[in-house]
Each structure stands twice: as C-alpha cells, then as structure tokens.
Design an enzyme around this catalytic site. Structure first.
Site: not given
Length: 136
Positions: A32, A88, A95, A101, A103
């Site tokens: 990230d 999310n 989101q 995606h 995390h």
C-alpha cells in the site's frame, strides 16, 4: 474487463509501477502506498469489479484463499503479533477506490493503530427484530 480510468486496474496490470509482492494470472498484490502498518498490502484483481457484489463468485473464493495464504506467510516473515484482513464496500463502509480490493494489514503490539469501529449495544428486542428480518 478493465476500466481505462481505474487506478487499481492500471496498478494490477502493470501500467503503473508498483512494489509487488505477489502476482498470478488473476491478482497482483502490492504494498500500500499509504500503509497503516509495516507490510500493509493490497490484493488487486486484474479484472475490474467495483466491489464485492460485482465480483464473480469464483474470483471471490480465489481472493479470500489468497488472503489467507498471504496473511500466514506475512505473519511468519514480518513477525507481527496479529493480522487484519479488511474489505470495504461502498463509501459508507470506507471504500475510497471503487475497484474491489482486500487490505492485508499486519498488526504489531506497538503499531499505534486502534480498532476500526466502536462496539454498540442493542436491546434484546432490537437484536431479535434484526435476526427475524435477516433469517427469512
């Protein structure tokens, strides 16, 4: 399908350089760019889906199997004391990029991060009403 204006489509498909830690035919996993903790990574499908509701079931299964595999190996390699797997859906849920995606967030005893929500308390009547509505 890929979306030309989707940043995560571009990251997942190599249009924009990333710090990739894993890649296969369906997914790219990258560190990230604004991590919550040391090792925070994102699982990005190469095909576009705005959220979990749009992701085909087969890809959903593959994504969460990959999340489990990577969480285990990251925990061992990074020596973290816990692990959050967060996904999310929708702005109200946090989101911010509308490309599905997951995390992967290694957690450390001293990472300074808190929980993501405050627990609420509902009456038995309210809980019974919610259960009755959902269990139909």
């Amino acid at each position: 399908m890929k979306k030309d204006d989707c940043i995560f489509c571009k990251l997942a498909n190599g249009v924009i350089p990333t710090r990739s830690i894993y890649e296969d035919a369906d997914f790219k996993v990258i560190l990230d760019a604004a991590p919550a903790t040391r090792g925070h990574a994102l699982i990005l499908p190469k095909e576009h889906a705005d959220n979990l509701y749009q992701l085909p079931e087969e890809m959903t299964g593959k994504a969460f199997i990959l999340a489990k595999k990577l969480a285990g190996s990251m925990t061992e390699i990074l020596g973290c004391q816990g692990f959050n797997i967060v996904q999310n859906n929708g702005e109200a849920a946090g989101q911010t990029v509308f490309h599905f995606h997951i995390h992967l967030i290694p957690r450390y005893s001293d990472d300074g991060q808190g929980n993501f929500w405050e627990p609420r308390h509902y009456t038995d009547e309210t809980l019974d009403e919610i259960r009755s509505t959902l269990a139909k």
